[in-house]
Design a protein around this motif. Sequence first.
Motif, mmCIF file in Angstrom:
data_model
loop_
_atom_site.group_PDB
_atom_site.id
_atom_site.type_symbol
_atom_site.label_atom_id
_atom_site.label_comp_id
_atom_site.label_asym_id
_atom_site.label_seq_id
_atom_site.Cartn_x
_atom_site.Cartn_y
_atom_site.Cartn_z
ATOM 1 N N SER A 49 0.859 -1.181 0.000
ATOM 2 C CA SER A 49 0.000 0.000 0.000
ATOM 3 C C SER A 49 0.900 1.238 0.000
ATOM 4 C CB SER A 49 -0.875 0.021 1.255
ATOM 5 O OG SER A 49 -0.054 0.183 2.408
ATOM 6 N N TRP A 50 0.325 2.384 -0.350
ATOM 7 C CA TRP A 50 1.096 3.628 -0.292
ATOM 8 C C TRP A 50 1.657 3.835 1.115
ATOM 9 C CZ3 TRP A 50 4.003 7.227 -2.128
ATOM 10 C CH2 TRP A 50 4.255 8.373 -1.366
ATOM 11 N N GLU A 51 0.854 3.581 2.126
ATOM 12 C CA GLU A 51 1.280 3.816 3.499
ATOM 13 C C GLU A 51 2.499 2.973 3.858
ATOM 14 O OE1 GLU A 51 -2.675 5.212 2.771
ATOM 15 O OE2 GLU A 51 -1.907 3.174 2.548
ATOM 16 N N LYS A 52 2.486 1.711 3.476
ATOM 17 C CA LYS A 52 3.621 0.839 3.765
ATOM 18 C C LYS A 52 4.845 1.255 2.954
ATOM 19 C CE LYS A 52 5.065 -3.958 4.109
ATOM 20 N NZ LYS A 52 4.712 -5.355 3.951
ATOM 21 N N TRP A 53 4.652 1.565 1.672
ATOM 22 C CA TRP A 53 5.766 2.008 0.827
ATOM 23 C C TRP A 53 6.356 3.295 1.386
ATOM 24 C CZ3 TRP A 53 7.423 6.160 -1.923
ATOM 25 C CH2 TRP A 53 8.427 5.941 -2.866
ATOM 26 N N ASP A 54 5.505 4.237 1.725
ATOM 27 C CA ASP A 54 5.926 5.532 2.264
ATOM 28 C C ASP A 54 6.757 5.355 3.538
ATOM 29 O OD1 ASP A 54 5.928 8.428 2.471
ATOM 30 O OD2 ASP A 54 4.362 8.229 3.993
ATOM 31 N N ALA A 55 6.309 4.496 4.428
ATOM 32 C CA ALA A 55 7.009 4.264 5.691
ATOM 33 C C ALA A 55 8.364 3.586 5.488
ATOM 34 C CB ALA A 55 6.139 3.421 6.626
ATOM 35 N N GLY A 56 8.513 2.834 4.411
ATOM 36 C CA GLY A 56 9.745 2.092 4.167
ATOM 37 C C GLY A 56 10.792 2.828 3.356
ATOM 38 N N HIS A 57 10.494 4.060 2.939
ATOM 39 C CA HIS A 57 11.433 4.823 2.111
ATOM 40 C C HIS A 57 11.797 6.141 2.775
ATOM 41 C CE1 HIS A 57 9.967 1.897 -0.777
ATOM 42 N NE2 HIS A 57 11.090 2.119 -1.435
ATOM 43 N N LEU A 58 13.005 6.599 2.510
ATOM 44 C CA LEU A 58 13.444 7.873 3.052
ATOM 45 C C LEU A 58 12.559 8.996 2.502
ATOM 46 C CD1 LEU A 58 17.302 7.309 2.775
ATOM 47 C CD2 LEU A 58 15.897 7.275 4.847
ATOM 48 N N PRO A 59 12.376 10.071 3.267
ATOM 49 C CA PRO A 59 11.457 11.134 2.834
ATOM 50 C C PRO A 59 11.992 11.998 1.686
ATOM 51 C CG PRO A 59 12.478 11.719 4.917
ATOM 52 C CD PRO A 59 12.894 10.300 4.610
ATOM 53 N N PHE A 60 13.272 11.891 1.383
ATOM 54 C CA PHE A 60 13.860 12.647 0.277
ATOM 55 C C PHE A 60 14.267 11.674 -0.830
ATOM 56 C CE2 PHE A 60 17.050 11.622 3.439
ATOM 57 C CZ PHE A 60 18.021 10.978 2.691
ATOM 58 N N ALA A 61 14.663 12.208 -1.958
ATOM 59 C CA ALA A 61 15.126 11.399 -3.098
ATOM 60 C C ALA A 61 14.080 10.372 -3.528
ATOM 61 C CB ALA A 61 16.468 10.730 -2.793
ATOM 62 N N ARG A 62 12.859 10.809 -3.631
ATOM 63 C CA ARG A 62 11.759 10.018 -4.205
ATOM 64 C C ARG A 62 11.468 10.675 -5.544
ATOM 65 N NH1 ARG A 62 7.442 9.054 0.611
ATOM 66 N NH2 ARG A 62 8.857 8.075 2.095
ATOM 67 N N LEU A 63 11.844 10.009 -6.600
ATOM 68 C CA LEU A 63 11.856 10.661 -7.907
ATOM 69 C C LEU A 63 10.964 9.967 -8.918
ATOM 70 C CD1 LEU A 63 15.709 11.199 -8.083
ATOM 71 C CD2 LEU A 63 13.986 12.788 -7.198
ATOM 72 N N LEU A 64 10.440 10.771 -9.817
ATOM 73 C CA LEU A 64 9.589 10.286 -10.892
ATOM 74 C C LEU A 64 10.174 10.778 -12.207
ATOM 75 C CD1 LEU A 64 6.880 8.786 -10.435
ATOM 76 C CD2 LEU A 64 5.726 10.937 -10.898
ATOM 77 N N GLY A 65 10.282 9.885 -13.178
ATOM 78 C CA GLY A 65 10.682 10.274 -14.526
ATOM 79 C C GLY A 65 9.434 10.397 -15.367
ATOM 80 N N ILE A 66 9.191 11.597 -15.884
ATOM 81 C CA ILE A 66 7.966 11.830 -16.653
ATOM 82 C C ILE A 66 8.296 12.329 -18.054
ATOM 83 C CG2 ILE A 66 6.567 12.281 -14.610
ATOM 84 C CD1 ILE A 66 6.736 15.298 -15.497
ATOM 85 N N SER A 67 7.364 12.124 -18.930
ATOM 86 C CA SER A 67 7.469 12.593 -20.306
ATOM 87 C C SER A 67 7.273 14.096 -20.314
ATOM 88 C CB SER A 67 6.408 11.909 -21.156
ATOM 89 O OG SER A 67 6.370 12.479 -22.431
ATOM 90 N N SER A 68 8.268 14.821 -20.798
ATOM 91 C CA SER A 68 8.138 16.282 -20.827
ATOM 92 C C SER A 68 7.381 16.767 -22.050
ATOM 93 C CB SER A 68 9.517 16.936 -20.775
ATOM 94 O OG SER A 68 10.277 16.577 -21.903
ATOM 95 N N GLU A 69 7.175 15.885 -23.024
ATOM 96 C CA GLU A 69 6.443 16.311 -24.223
ATOM 97 C C GLU A 69 4.940 16.160 -24.056
ATOM 98 O OE1 GLU A 69 7.549 11.958 -25.026
ATOM 99 O OE2 GLU A 69 8.662 13.702 -24.358
ATOM 100 N N SER A 70 4.504 15.597 -22.934
ATOM 101 C CA SER A 70 3.076 15.366 -22.726
ATOM 102 C C SER A 70 2.537 16.288 -21.639
ATOM 103 C CB SER A 70 2.845 13.909 -22.304
ATOM 104 O OG SER A 70 1.525 13.734 -21.863
#
Length: 178
Positions: A49-70
């Motif tokens: 779940s988001w809650e479990k994932w969120d708790a298991g990861h550091l609060p910084f350096a959470r990155l998303l690669g997105i399409s800049s042409e869209s």
Amino acid sequence: MQACLKLRKNTFMELQIIALMPEHWNRVREIYLEGLRTGQATFETAVPSWEKWDAGHLPFARLLGISSESPDCVVKGWAALSPVSARAAYAGVAEVSVYVGEQWRGQGVGRALLEALVDESEKNGIWTLQASIFPENEGSIALHKSCSFREVGRRERIGKLNGIWRDTVLLERRSNVT
């Protein structure tokens, strides 16, 4: 979905790296699930779940690669850091996760995310990054090595996935900054 806040742009592949936010979870979850289906990405057998994932990861350096042409901010991949230990001595050591959507693999998305993750880790006092990768995942091992990770060793029969013992290759990257 929130507006695309640009942190970095790689004009070669029309990719922006932005902060991963809770509202991105549905697409992050889908990409995580694509990785699970390969049987080469993780020992996990279900997406948390988001809650479990969120708790298991550091609060910084959470990155998303997105399409800049869209204008819809198509998510191509994500990366995040997990603490390796709760002990104070290991506060500057983190484990790397990089996941790229099936249709975007082999196009430089993983490299852009990993490079940005390294930058963000160093800005936040991380001195060692580690990755534990199945040896069959040659692409991921090559990616990490191309970003200054070195192979530390092979951990034989370290865990079971679907009842089968699996090895992992342990890689690490030491910061020259922190």
